[in-house]
Design a protein around this motif. Structure first.
Motif, PDB file in Angstrom:
ATOM      1  N   GLY A 112       0.832  -1.195   0.000  1.00  0.00           N
ATOM      2  CA  GLY A 112       0.000   0.000   0.000  1.00  0.00           C
ATOM      3  C   GLY A 112       0.869   1.248   0.000  1.00  0.00           C
ATOM      4  O   GLY A 112       1.980   1.248   0.539  1.00  0.00           O
ATOM      5  N   ASP A 148       0.801   5.591   0.581  1.00  0.00           N
ATOM      6  CA  ASP A 148       0.079   6.746   1.107  1.00  0.00           C
ATOM      7  C   ASP A 148       0.979   7.969   1.049  1.00  0.00           C
ATOM      8  O   ASP A 148       2.206   7.856   1.212  1.00  0.00           O
ATOM      9  CB  ASP A 148      -0.347   6.493   2.558  1.00  0.00           C
ATOM     10  CG  ASP A 148      -1.303   5.322   2.677  1.00  0.00           C
ATOM     11  OD1 ASP A 148      -2.438   5.443   2.183  1.00  0.00           O
ATOM     12  OD2 ASP A 148      -0.914   4.289   3.262  1.00  0.00           O
ATOM     13  N   SER A 162      -7.219  -1.250   1.310  1.00  0.00           N
ATOM     14  CA  SER A 162      -7.982  -0.108   0.795  1.00  0.00           C
ATOM     15  C   SER A 162      -9.161   0.193   1.707  1.00  0.00           C
ATOM     16  O   SER A 162      -9.016   0.853   2.740  1.00  0.00           O
ATOM     17  CB  SER A 162      -8.422  -0.349  -0.650  1.00  0.00           C
ATOM     18  OG  SER A 162      -9.206  -1.533  -0.766  1.00  0.00           O
ATOM     19  N   THR A 219      -6.559   3.881   5.779  1.00  0.00           N
ATOM     20  CA  THR A 219      -7.082   5.117   5.204  1.00  0.00           C
ATOM     21  C   THR A 219      -8.540   5.339   5.616  1.00  0.00           C
ATOM     22  O   THR A 219      -8.938   6.464   5.934  1.00  0.00           O
ATOM     23  CB  THR A 219      -6.969   5.097   3.671  1.00  0.00           C
ATOM     24  OG1 THR A 219      -7.419   3.834   3.166  1.00  0.00           O
ATOM     25  CG2 THR A 219      -5.543   5.324   3.231  1.00  0.00           C
ATOM     26  N   THR A 220      -9.338   4.284   5.622  1.00  0.00           N
ATOM     27  CA  THR A 220     -10.733   4.424   6.046  1.00  0.00           C
ATOM     28  C   THR A 220     -10.822   4.666   7.546  1.00  0.00           C
ATOM     29  O   THR A 220     -11.674   5.442   8.016  1.00  0.00           O
ATOM     30  CB  THR A 220     -11.546   3.191   5.645  1.00  0.00           C
ATOM     31  OG1 THR A 220     -11.371   2.943   4.237  1.00  0.00           O
ATOM     32  CG2 THR A 220     -13.028   3.400   5.906  1.00  0.00           C
ATOM     33  N   ALA A 237      -8.224   7.952  -1.288  1.00  0.00           N
ATOM     34  CA  ALA A 237      -8.725   6.857  -0.457  1.00  0.00           C
ATOM     35  C   ALA A 237      -9.295   7.370   0.855  1.00  0.00           C
ATOM     36  O   ALA A 237     -10.372   6.948   1.285  1.00  0.00           O
ATOM     37  CB  ALA A 237      -7.606   5.857  -0.200  1.00  0.00           C
ATOM     38  N   THR A 238      -8.595   8.284   1.511  1.00  0.00           N
ATOM     39  CA  THR A 238      -9.102   8.833   2.767  1.00  0.00           C
ATOM     40  C   THR A 238     -10.234   9.823   2.526  1.00  0.00           C
ATOM     41  O   THR A 238     -11.291   9.757   3.156  1.00  0.00           O
ATOM     42  CB  THR A 238      -7.970   9.519   3.552  1.00  0.00           C
ATOM     43  OG1 THR A 238      -6.963   8.548   3.876  1.00  0.00           O
ATOM     44  CG2 THR A 238      -8.494  10.144   4.830  1.00  0.00           C
ATOM     45  N   TRP A 286     -15.547   2.569  -3.129  1.00  0.00           N
ATOM     46  CA  TRP A 286     -14.102   2.790  -3.093  1.00  0.00           C
ATOM     47  C   TRP A 286     -13.496   2.366  -4.423  1.00  0.00           C
ATOM     48  O   TRP A 286     -14.098   1.633  -5.202  1.00  0.00           O
ATOM     49  CB  TRP A 286     -13.460   2.021  -1.937  1.00  0.00           C
ATOM     50  CG  TRP A 286     -13.327   0.540  -2.130  1.00  0.00           C
ATOM     51  CD1 TRP A 286     -12.236  -0.157  -2.561  1.00  0.00           C
ATOM     52  CD2 TRP A 286     -14.342  -0.460  -1.895  1.00  0.00           C
ATOM     53  NE1 TRP A 286     -12.491  -1.507  -2.597  1.00  0.00           N
ATOM     54  CE2 TRP A 286     -13.770  -1.719  -2.194  1.00  0.00           C
ATOM     55  CE3 TRP A 286     -15.674  -0.404  -1.456  1.00  0.00           C
ATOM     56  CZ2 TRP A 286     -14.501  -2.911  -2.080  1.00  0.00           C
ATOM     57  CZ3 TRP A 286     -16.384  -1.589  -1.347  1.00  0.00           C
ATOM     58  CH2 TRP A 286     -15.798  -2.815  -1.651  1.00  0.00           C
ATOM     59  N   GLU A 294      -9.610   1.121  -6.268  1.00  0.00           N
ATOM     60  CA  GLU A 294      -8.246   0.646  -6.072  1.00  0.00           C
ATOM     61  C   GLU A 294      -7.471   0.845  -7.371  1.00  0.00           C
ATOM     62  O   GLU A 294      -7.921   0.446  -8.442  1.00  0.00           O
ATOM     63  CB  GLU A 294      -8.240  -0.832  -5.691  1.00  0.00           C
ATOM     64  CG  GLU A 294      -8.984  -1.121  -4.396  1.00  0.00           C
ATOM     65  CD  GLU A 294      -9.431  -2.563  -4.263  1.00  0.00           C
ATOM     66  OE1 GLU A 294      -9.944  -2.921  -3.195  1.00  0.00           O
ATOM     67  OE2 GLU A 294      -9.283  -3.339  -5.252  1.00  0.00           O
ATOM     68  N   LYS A 319      -7.255   4.266  -3.793  1.00  0.00           N
ATOM     69  CA  LYS A 319      -6.132   3.751  -3.022  1.00  0.00           C
ATOM     70  C   LYS A 319      -5.053   3.210  -3.951  1.00  0.00           C
ATOM     71  O   LYS A 319      -5.313   2.347  -4.798  1.00  0.00           O
ATOM     72  CB  LYS A 319      -6.611   2.647  -2.073  1.00  0.00           C
ATOM     73  CG  LYS A 319      -5.518   1.996  -1.262  1.00  0.00           C
ATOM     74  CD  LYS A 319      -4.890   2.937  -0.266  1.00  0.00           C
ATOM     75  CE  LYS A 319      -3.826   2.216   0.582  1.00  0.00           C
ATOM     76  NZ  LYS A 319      -3.263   3.069   1.625  1.00  0.00           N
TER      77      LYS A 319
END
Length: 341
Positions: free
Chosen positions: A47, A49, A128, A133-134, A161-162, A305, A307, A331
């Motif tokens: 992942g 970020d 994701s 992030t969630t 994503a956030t 969402w 990806e 994400k």
């Protein structure tokens, strides 16, 4: 399975981070101490970020900076390939922080002890919609901003994503939600799929002007992922007793010198506005309960969402750079292998 490829931090970036700041190394396969409950894990998914850019800065923060010559830190999902731990037999899928390498060791003393994925959860979903992030969106919005039904909520970086999770949780809580994103496609997704009330395309619209049009009575809640001019414009249009959550500042992560501002901080005093930063790891003791509520929303179709999955070990540094060029949608992930492969 005798060697382990790794991406190491080669030099600290000044300005935009890129593949040139990392070096590829091949080392011996790590050997876990099976008697201590350690396991050897094959990395399947990574992942990415924006906060990872901050880990490259050599200054104290909520996590130690990645040192020159160290494996770049990153969230991951992997598969146990060697273990004597009955709770983590070979084939178990594990979520953790393996970093940019093909194999890693995890055990009871790891920063994030190995946690098996719940049954039915794919590696991509774990990183994701069911990832940090969630959870960041959940705690930043609900704990810091305390939205009330009827509030006007503004979210910057709303297609990320956030940001997209924040916007949809605010909608679930009965708020009027406005997102800021870049490009017609991302804005359309927020309106049509995430069901926001309005969207501002910062690439083609003036944020300050659009906020004046959309928020004549002010903004009650602002969840900021961008900083810079976007934060300054939002402060201008905040309502009395508004709440601002500072989650990130991607507009300045790659600046050689920090940009000045915001210039209008006295508005916080005049309108009695709360502005607070936060880090999701402060809420680790509540992750399980929060994820239970998030799962209910996802299963009910209330949270959409996306990806963005890239592929290949050699592509890892370039995938990281996508976060800062606006290329990613949702994400950012990278797949190295699928479970059981």
């Amino acid at each position: 399975m005798t060697s382990n490829r790794q991406w190491l931090l080669k030099e600290r970036p000044s300005g935009m981070v890129g593949p040139e700041h990392f070096s590829l190394q091949e080392s011996a396969l790590p050997e876990p101490d099976l008697d201590r409950g350690e396991v050897l894990i094959k990395t399947l998914y990574l992942g990415f970020d924006p906060a990872m850019r901050g880990w490259l800065i050599d200054e104290p923060s909520y996590l130690p900076p990645v040192q020159i010559g160290e494996v770049m830190r990153a969230s991951s999902v992997g598969e146990v390939v060697s273990s004597s731990n009955p709770d983590l037999p070979p084939g178990t899928l594990i979520q953790g922080m393996a970093g940019w390498q093909e194999y890693s060791i995890a055990g009871p003393d790891s920063f994030i002890p190995p946690q098996p994925l719940p049954a039915g959860l794919t590696p991509a979903m774990a990183l994701s919609v069911f990832g940090t992030t969630t959870l960041t969106a959940y705690f930043g919005l609900l704990d810091i901003c305390e939205p009330q039904p009827g509030d006007t909520v503004l979210v910057s970086g709303a297609a990320g994503a956030t940001g997209s999770a924040v916007a949809q949780i605010a909608r679930i809580k009965g708020c009027r939600v406005i997102g800021i994103a870049g490009g017609a496609e991302k804005c359309a997704w927020l309106l049509d799929t995430c069901r926001l009330d309005a969207v501002i395309d910062y690439k083609s619209e003036n944020i300050d002007q659009r906020l004046a049009e959309l928020c004549p009575d002010g903004i009650n809640v602002f969840f900021d992922n961008v900083g810079g001019d976007t934060l300054e414009a939002a402060i201008t249009h905040m309502a009395d007793f508004g709440r601002i959550a500072l989650c990130g500042g991607i507009s300045g992560y790659n600046d050689v010198e920090p940009a000045p501002g915001p210039r209008n901080l006295m508005i916080l005093v005049q309108r009695r506005i709360k502005m607070q930063g936060f880090i999701v790891i402060d809420y680790m003791d509540r992750f399980e309960a929060a994820m239970g509520e998030i799962a209910e929303w996802v299963m009910a179709g209330e949270i959409a969402w996306r990806e963005d999955i890239q592929h290949g070990f050699d592509n890892i540094p370039a995938t990281f750079q996508r976060l800062f060029s606006g290329q990613n949608t949702g994400k950012q992930l990278l797949a190295l292998a699928e479970p059981g492969a």
